[in-house]
Write a protein that holds these residues in place. Sequence first.
Motif, short mmCIF file in Angstrom:
data_model
loop_
_atom_site.label_atom_id
_atom_site.label_comp_id
_atom_site.label_asym_id
_atom_site.label_seq_id
_atom_site.Cartn_x
_atom_site.Cartn_y
_atom_site.Cartn_z
N GLY A 229 12.70 -19.82 2.68
CA GLY A 229 13.65 -19.73 3.78
C GLY A 229 14.90 -18.96 3.45
O GLY A 229 15.84 -18.94 4.24
N THR A 230 14.92 -18.29 2.27
CA THR A 230 16.13 -17.59 1.84
C THR A 230 16.01 -16.07 1.94
O THR A 230 16.88 -15.36 1.44
N SER A 231 14.97 -15.57 2.54
CA SER A 231 14.85 -14.13 2.79
C SER A 231 13.93 -13.93 3.99
O SER A 231 13.13 -14.81 4.33
N CYS A 232 14.08 -12.78 4.61
CA CYS A 232 13.28 -12.47 5.80
C CYS A 232 12.23 -11.43 5.44
O CYS A 232 12.54 -10.38 4.86
N ILE A 233 11.01 -11.72 5.76
CA ILE A 233 9.91 -10.79 5.50
C ILE A 233 9.34 -10.32 6.82
O ILE A 233 9.48 -10.98 7.86
N ASP A 234 8.72 -9.17 6.77
CA ASP A 234 8.18 -8.56 7.99
C ASP A 234 7.07 -9.42 8.59
O ASP A 234 6.22 -9.95 7.87
N LEU A 235 7.10 -9.55 9.90
CA LEU A 235 6.04 -10.25 10.62
C LEU A 235 4.99 -9.22 11.04
O LEU A 235 5.31 -8.24 11.73
N ASP A 236 3.77 -9.42 10.60
CA ASP A 236 2.68 -8.51 10.96
C ASP A 236 2.14 -8.93 12.33
O ASP A 236 1.28 -9.80 12.46
N GLU A 237 2.72 -8.30 13.36
CA GLU A 237 2.33 -8.66 14.73
C GLU A 237 0.88 -8.33 15.02
O GLU A 237 0.26 -8.94 15.90
N CYS A 238 0.33 -7.38 14.28
CA CYS A 238 -1.05 -6.96 14.55
C CYS A 238 -2.07 -8.03 14.20
O CYS A 238 -3.22 -7.98 14.65
N THR A 239 -1.68 -9.01 13.35
CA THR A 239 -2.60 -10.08 12.99
C THR A 239 -2.48 -11.28 13.91
O THR A 239 -3.23 -12.25 13.75
N GLN A 240 -1.54 -11.23 14.84
CA GLN A 240 -1.36 -12.34 15.75
C GLN A 240 -2.46 -12.38 16.80
O GLN A 240 -3.14 -11.38 17.06
#
Length: 511
Positions: free
Chosen positions: A244-255
């Motif tokens: 919870g201490t860093s933001c990583i990219d959300l892979d929208e293509c896997t949603q």
Amino acid sequence: MILFALAAAVWHWLLQRRIASKPQVKTFIRGVSHLVPPYKMPLEPWDLNLVLNQDECEEGLHDCEEKQMTCKNLIGTFMCICGPGYQRRPNGEGCMDVNECSKPGLCENGKCLNTVGSYKCECADGFNASATETECIDNRLGYCFTEVLHTMCQLGSSTQNSVTKSECCCNSGRGWGITCEICPFPGTIQFKKLCPYGRGFTTGGEDIDECHVLHGICRNGQCINERGSYKCECNPGYIPDVTGTSCIDLDECTQSPKPCNFICKNTDGSFQCSCPRGYVLQEDRRSCKDLDECATKQHNCQFICVNTIGGFTCKCPPGFTQHHTACIDNNECASETNLCGSKGVCQNTPGSYACECQRGFAIDQSGAGCEDVDECDGSHRCQHGCQNIIGGYRCSCPQGYLQHYQWNQCVDENECMSSSACGGATCHNTLGSFKCICPTGFQFEQYGGSCHDINECSSSQAPCSYGCSNTEGGYVCGCPPGYFRIGQGYSKKSEPEFIDIFLQRSRWVLE
């Protein structure tokens, strides 16, 4: 259950009999005699688990307070000990103060002052005493660095906010201050001394605001401080990691469901939809529609483009043969003979052919043959009339002129070229005609076509004074008696009479 209860009762009865059978024993503790009741007597090893220890310190069965000592309970007894900052006197009775300042390592960054039962620190500038006054807390301010390269702090890794060393090093800092003091590694003695309350807390136990101290945390999000730590609220397109201490990219293509109808490409913090060949994104940037390659000129057709769903096809106009997407010209001149007739030459053109006519011919109305051109109806260079012929024209010429075989103009006719033009006379050509010239004394007769003698004697102008006699091609003058002819027409007298006659004639001329 009945057997278990019966066994417990028997065991308790045997224990009471064993304790009652032990006599009281006098013992010495710290030089003082005490009567130890049976239940305080040492038991056999198998009895230790069956006897509960008595806490003399809690029940007040001791004399440690009289000696200004502290009672400490032991198994089966107790003992008097000295409290922190004191030590037992040499005689064993009572306690005396310990000089802690004689021990090394105390009051670092300050001066140690001994007190009764303890000590306190007088701290140097930039350091403050702790709540117990037993250590100096570093309160100097400086930049915190999260990157150190070869003992050199990297300025770009700092928020350039002034913080204390513990605020920096008791978290994720690597170096601190203008001299780049290297932070101790977690788990080391130096780290535990600087950060006694662990990560996320200062030396004095205060919470560290990581959002203010650390550089580059919560990228692509917002840092929110929490006690002993922090968390990241991430921007759209990013999610927090497991800590919870860093933001990583959300892979929208896997949603699920997928955001794109066809092709989805994940990007940093977002995604991008694309379409297969022959399609284009619609206004919603998610779905695809057919691309009209023909209307947008995104095709490789030579001539005719026909749009289809997801693609296009190429067609060729008349006069061409289709080969894949290319159109190959049909050579009509080679495939068909005599397209332009006998007076024309076939020339192949892209998609068709053309007839090139010979001189004096032009394309007919059908465009597939050659017909004669009537040059006499148009512009020509004839001055004396025009006569059309197949493939050309001929100029009419006046009498005495002939049409030139090459220039199509009228030129003078040389009548003298004909041997019968003047017969026996000499022919002399003139512009548009000719003349027949006879010798002196002759004249040309047109109808006869020959030279005839001129009778000079019959002329109105008599050439002779004393008789004329015509000859072939000339005449002969007669002389009076006493004269003779000189040349063609003069008379001469004999010698004695010559002067007399000459003077006489001269007189006639003068008269």
